[in-house]
Structure formats: structure tokens, C-alpha cells
Design a protein around this motif. Structure first.
Motif, PDB file in Angstrom:
ATOM      1  N   ALA A  78       9.458  -3.860   0.199  1.00 44.22           N
ATOM      2  CA  ALA A  78       8.490  -5.117  -0.651  1.00 44.22           C
ATOM      3  C   ALA A  78       8.833  -4.480  -1.827  1.00 44.22           C
ATOM      4  O   ALA A  78       9.578  -3.522  -2.310  1.00 44.22           O
ATOM      5  N   PRO A  79       9.985  -5.841  -3.052  1.00 46.59           N
ATOM      6  CA  PRO A  79      10.663  -5.370  -3.656  1.00 46.59           C
ATOM      7  C   PRO A  79       9.295  -5.350  -4.994  1.00 46.59           C
ATOM      8  O   PRO A  79       8.840  -5.984  -5.222  1.00 46.59           O
ATOM      9  N   VAL A  80       9.648  -4.674  -5.793  1.00 50.08           N
ATOM     10  CA  VAL A  80       8.963  -3.990  -6.629  1.00 50.08           C
ATOM     11  C   VAL A  80      10.203  -3.236  -7.657  1.00 50.08           C
ATOM     12  O   VAL A  80      11.315  -2.963  -7.487  1.00 50.08           O
ATOM     13  N   SER A  81       9.500  -3.159  -9.620  1.00 52.12           N
ATOM     14  CA  SER A  81       9.919  -3.088 -10.028  1.00 52.12           C
ATOM     15  C   SER A  81      10.216  -1.318 -10.485  1.00 52.12           C
ATOM     16  O   SER A  81       9.887  -0.517  -9.805  1.00 52.12           O
ATOM     17  N   LEU A  82      11.730  -1.293 -11.716  1.00 49.89           N
ATOM     18  CA  LEU A  82      11.630   0.379 -11.408  1.00 49.89           C
ATOM     19  C   LEU A  82       8.996   1.176 -12.373  1.00 49.89           C
ATOM     20  O   LEU A  82       9.227   2.014 -11.809  1.00 49.89           O
ATOM     21  N   ILE A  83       8.937   0.598 -12.868  1.00 48.49           N
ATOM     22  CA  ILE A  83       7.830   0.062 -13.455  1.00 48.49           C
ATOM     23  C   ILE A  83       6.559   0.766 -12.551  1.00 48.49           C
ATOM     24  O   ILE A  83       5.547   1.622 -12.598  1.00 48.49           O
ATOM     25  N   ASP A  84       7.159  -0.337 -11.586  1.00 48.13           N
ATOM     26  CA  ASP A  84       5.860  -0.636 -10.341  1.00 48.13           C
ATOM     27  C   ASP A  84       5.761   0.658  -9.545  1.00 48.13           C
ATOM     28  O   ASP A  84       5.047   1.721  -9.089  1.00 48.13           O
ATOM     29  N   LEU A  85       7.097   0.633  -9.681  1.00 48.25           N
ATOM     30  CA  LEU A  85       7.973   2.230  -8.704  1.00 48.25           C
ATOM     31  C   LEU A  85       7.399   3.658  -9.066  1.00 48.25           C
ATOM     32  O   LEU A  85       6.591   4.337  -8.496  1.00 48.25           O
ATOM     33  N   ARG A  86       7.163   3.811 -10.612  1.00 47.37           N
ATOM     34  CA  ARG A  86       6.525   4.066 -11.209  1.00 47.37           C
ATOM     35  C   ARG A  86       5.210   4.713 -11.353  1.00 47.37           C
ATOM     36  O   ARG A  86       4.664   5.924 -10.832  1.00 47.37           O
ATOM     37  N   GLN A  87       4.707   3.700 -10.835  1.00 47.28           N
ATOM     38  CA  GLN A  87       3.302   3.449 -10.730  1.00 47.28           C
ATOM     39  C   GLN A  87       2.562   4.113  -9.428  1.00 47.28           C
ATOM     40  O   GLN A  87       1.863   4.746  -8.827  1.00 47.28           O
ATOM     41  N   PRO A  92       0.883  -1.365   0.046  1.00 45.31           N
ATOM     42  CA  PRO A  92      -0.125   0.190  -0.026  1.00 45.31           C
ATOM     43  C   PRO A  92       1.135   0.815  -0.379  1.00 45.31           C
ATOM     44  O   PRO A  92       1.645   1.039   0.325  1.00 45.31           O
ATOM     45  N   VAL A  93      -0.117   2.145   0.084  1.00 43.05           N
ATOM     46  CA  VAL A  93       0.652   3.645  -0.393  1.00 43.05           C
ATOM     47  C   VAL A  93       0.212   3.699   0.594  1.00 43.05           C
ATOM     48  O   VAL A  93      -1.172   4.350   0.638  1.00 43.05           O
ATOM     49  N   ASP A  94       1.476   4.634   1.819  1.00 45.79           N
ATOM     50  CA  ASP A  94       0.816   5.237   2.688  1.00 45.79           C
ATOM     51  C   ASP A  94       0.704   6.628   2.887  1.00 45.79           C
ATOM     52  O   ASP A  94       1.546   7.005   1.921  1.00 45.79           O
ATOM     53  N   PRO A  95       0.063   6.589   3.153  1.00 44.93           N
ATOM     54  CA  PRO A  95      -0.834   8.453   2.678  1.00 44.93           C
ATOM     55  C   PRO A  95       0.146   9.497   4.003  1.00 44.93           C
ATOM     56  O   PRO A  95       0.819  10.681   3.542  1.00 44.93           O
ATOM     57  N   ILE A  96       1.376   8.864   4.507  1.00 43.01           N
ATOM     58  CA  ILE A  96       2.282  10.022   5.634  1.00 43.01           C
ATOM     59  C   ILE A  96       3.369  10.010   5.062  1.00 43.01           C
ATOM     60  O   ILE A  96       3.640  11.340   4.912  1.00 43.01           O
ATOM     61  N   LYS A  97       4.588   8.961   4.587  1.00 42.44           N
ATOM     62  CA  LYS A  97       5.361   8.709   4.580  1.00 42.44           C
ATOM     63  C   LYS A  97       6.059   7.642   3.287  1.00 42.44           C
ATOM     64  O   LYS A  97       4.995   6.127   4.168  1.00 42.44           O
ATOM     65  N   ASN A  98       6.166   7.449   2.642  1.00 39.07           N
ATOM     66  CA  ASN A  98       6.969   6.508   2.067  1.00 39.07           C
ATOM     67  C   ASN A  98       8.801   5.675   1.745  1.00 39.07           C
ATOM     68  O   ASN A  98       9.434   6.943   1.708  1.00 39.07           O
ATOM     69  N   LYS A  99       9.232   4.380   2.114  1.00 40.14           N
ATOM     70  CA  LYS A  99      10.482   5.118   1.711  1.00 40.14           C
ATOM     71  C   LYS A  99      10.857   3.792   0.978  1.00 40.14           C
ATOM     72  O   LYS A  99       9.893   2.584   0.288  1.00 40.14           O
ATOM     73  N   ILE A 100      12.079   3.856  -0.115  1.00 46.47           N
ATOM     74  CA  ILE A 100      12.485   3.293  -1.022  1.00 46.47           C
ATOM     75  C   ILE A 100      13.748   2.844  -0.505  1.00 46.47           C
ATOM     76  O   ILE A 100      14.946   3.491   0.374  1.00 46.47           O
ATOM     77  N   VAL A 101      14.261   1.883  -0.947  1.00 47.31           N
ATOM     78  CA  VAL A 101      15.418   0.946  -0.634  1.00 47.31           C
ATOM     79  C   VAL A 101      16.511   0.884  -1.494  1.00 47.31           C
ATOM     80  O   VAL A 101      15.328   0.100  -2.613  1.00 47.31           O
ATOM     81  N   VAL A 102      17.069   1.004  -2.042  1.00 47.75           N
ATOM     82  CA  VAL A 102      18.087   0.454  -2.569  1.00 47.75           C
ATOM     83  C   VAL A 102      18.988  -0.686  -2.372  1.00 47.75           C
ATOM     84  O   VAL A 102      19.989  -0.116  -1.409  1.00 47.75           O
ATOM     85  N   THR A 103      19.201  -2.224  -2.659  1.00 44.08           N
ATOM     86  CA  THR A 103      19.908  -2.926  -2.038  1.00 44.08           C
ATOM     87  C   THR A 103      21.650  -2.728  -3.119  1.00 44.08           C
ATOM     88  O   THR A 103      21.063  -2.906  -3.794  1.00 44.08           O
ATOM     89  N   GLU A 104      22.195  -3.887  -1.933  1.00 46.84           N
ATOM     90  CA  GLU A 104      23.845  -4.164  -2.774  1.00 46.84           C
ATOM     91  C   GLU A 104      23.164  -4.986  -3.534  1.00 46.84           C
ATOM     92  O   GLU A 104      24.108  -5.447  -4.594  1.00 46.84           O
ATOM     93  N   ASP A 105      22.331  -5.673  -3.925  1.00 45.53           N
ATOM     94  CA  ASP A 105      21.773  -7.093  -4.465  1.00 45.53           C
ATOM     95  C   ASP A 105      21.061  -6.541  -5.807  1.00 45.53           C
ATOM     96  O   ASP A 105      20.312  -7.065  -6.942  1.00 45.53           O
ATOM     97  N   SER A 106      21.101  -5.025  -5.802  1.00 43.57           N
ATOM     98  CA  SER A 106      19.881  -4.276  -7.168  1.00 43.57           C
ATOM     99  C   SER A 106      18.864  -4.368  -6.955  1.00 43.57           C
ATOM    100  O   SER A 106      18.466  -4.592  -7.741  1.00 43.57           O
ATOM    101  N   GLN A 107      18.235  -4.292  -5.964  1.00 43.93           N
ATOM    102  CA  GLN A 107      17.036  -4.850  -5.633  1.00 43.93           C
ATOM    103  C   GLN A 107      16.327  -3.405  -5.386  1.00 43.93           C
ATOM    104  O   GLN A 107      17.057  -2.329  -4.429  1.00 43.93           O
ATOM    105  N   VAL A 108      14.995  -2.980  -5.364  1.00 45.25           N
ATOM    106  CA  VAL A 108      14.503  -1.508  -5.038  1.00 45.25           C
ATOM    107  C   VAL A 108      13.301  -2.346  -4.399  1.00 45.25           C
ATOM    108  O   VAL A 108      13.018  -2.972  -4.581  1.00 45.25           O
ATOM    109  N   LEU A 109      13.754  -1.319  -2.716  1.00 44.15           N
ATOM    110  CA  LEU A 109      12.141  -2.178  -2.303  1.00 44.15           C
ATOM    111  C   LEU A 109      11.417  -0.513  -2.057  1.00 44.15           C
ATOM    112  O   LEU A 109      11.659   0.076  -1.001  1.00 44.15           O
ATOM    113  N   TRP A 110       9.682  -1.035  -1.962  1.00 45.73           N
ATOM    114  CA  TRP A 110       9.196   0.306  -1.474  1.00 45.73           C
ATOM    115  C   TRP A 110       8.632  -0.141  -0.443  1.00 45.73           C
ATOM    116  O   TRP A 110       7.532  -1.269  -0.458  1.00 45.73           O
ATOM    117  N   ASN A 111       8.381   0.209   0.328  1.00 46.08           N
ATOM    118  CA  ASN A 111       8.032   0.180   1.346  1.00 46.08           C
ATOM    119  C   ASN A 111       7.767  -1.268   2.316  1.00 46.08           C
ATOM    120  O   ASN A 111       7.275  -2.312   3.472  1.00 46.08           O
TER     121      ASN A 111
END
Length: 141
Positions: A78-87, A57-76
Motif C-alpha cells: 500500500a502506498p504511504v508517505s514517509l511520515i506514515d512509514l515512520r509511524q 496492518p503491521v505484520d508481526p512476522i515481516k514487513n516489506k518496503i518497496v521503493v518504486t520507479e515512480d517515487s512511491q514508497v509501498l508498505w506491504n
């Protein structure tokens, strides 16, 4: 279209003029067709919902993006792709008030991926972006 009042042998015609009757019947038929309610042929089905692909879910207060050493992008978390991140970013930018976005790249994360994430946030017109976790790297320099 004059109507003949005399027959060929000179006697008056005894037939009724049916043209006005047909005109009235056609008008009544058209009015009857117009007043019939439109029939809907809908079949209501309860289709199963795909519960495996529920996005974080998209948190109405704050959201966190983490870029890991394993080349993963995490949205709150959960791993997401760059397309999902844009959405997710587009959805978060439509909320009122706009939630904060915290970006936390890990120490050994690829700079290219962090740059792609930053470019995605810029394309999504994110205005509230902050880097978090930088204090963990204060002793490295």
C-alpha cells in the motif's frame, strides 16, 4: 464571648443559646454534601468510524518496503508517505518479537528516495533490516 445571663432590667434571660445548634447543623450539612455521590453527565454516542483510511496492518512476522520507479514508497503493498512509514516502523518496533523489515528498491528507483527511507528506518531504531530482490540485478553488473 461570654453570654449574658441577666437582661438589662436584672431578670434572667429566657432565650436559648442557638450557636451550638447552628454549629451542629452546619457540620451535618457538610457531611451530607460530602456523602452525596458525584453525578456524571456523560452522553454515550456511537460515532461512525472512518473506514476509508484504514492503514495497512503491521505484520508481526515481516514487513516489506518497496521503493518504486515512480517515487512511491509501498508498505506491504500500500502506498504511504514517509511520515506514515515512520509511524508504521514505530508500531512494528514495539511488537515482541520484533518483525523483520525487508527493503526492496526497484532497479530504476531514485537513490535519494531510497536514502530517505533508510534514514527513516535508522531514526526508528530498526534492528532487523534486510535488502531483498538483489538477486534480480546480478546479471546487470
Amino acid at each position: 464571648m461570654a453570654a449574658a445571663t441577666l437582661s438589662e432590667d436584672g431578670e434572667p434571660m429566657m432565650d436559648i443559646n442557638t450557636t451550638p445548634l447552628i454549629d451542629v447543623m452546619l457540620v451535618l450539612l457538610i457531611m451530607f454534601i460530602i456523602t452525596i455521590p458525584i453525578q456524571t453527565h456523560a452522553v454515550k454516542l456511537d460515532l461512525p468510524q472512518d473506514s476509508n483510511s484504514t492503514p495497512p496492518p503491521v505484520d508481526p512476522i515481516k514487513n516489506k518496503i518497496v521503493v518504486t520507479e515512480d517515487s512511491q514508497v509501498l508498505w506491504n503493498g500500500a502506498p504511504v508517505s514517509l511520515i506514515d512509514l515512520r509511524q508504521f516502523l514505530d508500531v512494528s518496533q514495539q511488537l515482541v518479537p520484533t518483525p523483520e523489515l525487508h527493503l526492496q528498491p526497484e532497479a530504476n528507483a531514485r537513490y535519494e528516495l531510497v536514502d530517505e527511507v533508510l534514514a527513516t528506518t535508522k531514526r526508528a531504531n530498526v534492528e532487523k533490516l534486510g535488502f531483498v530482490g538483489n538477486e534480480a540485478y546480478a546479471n546487470e553488473f
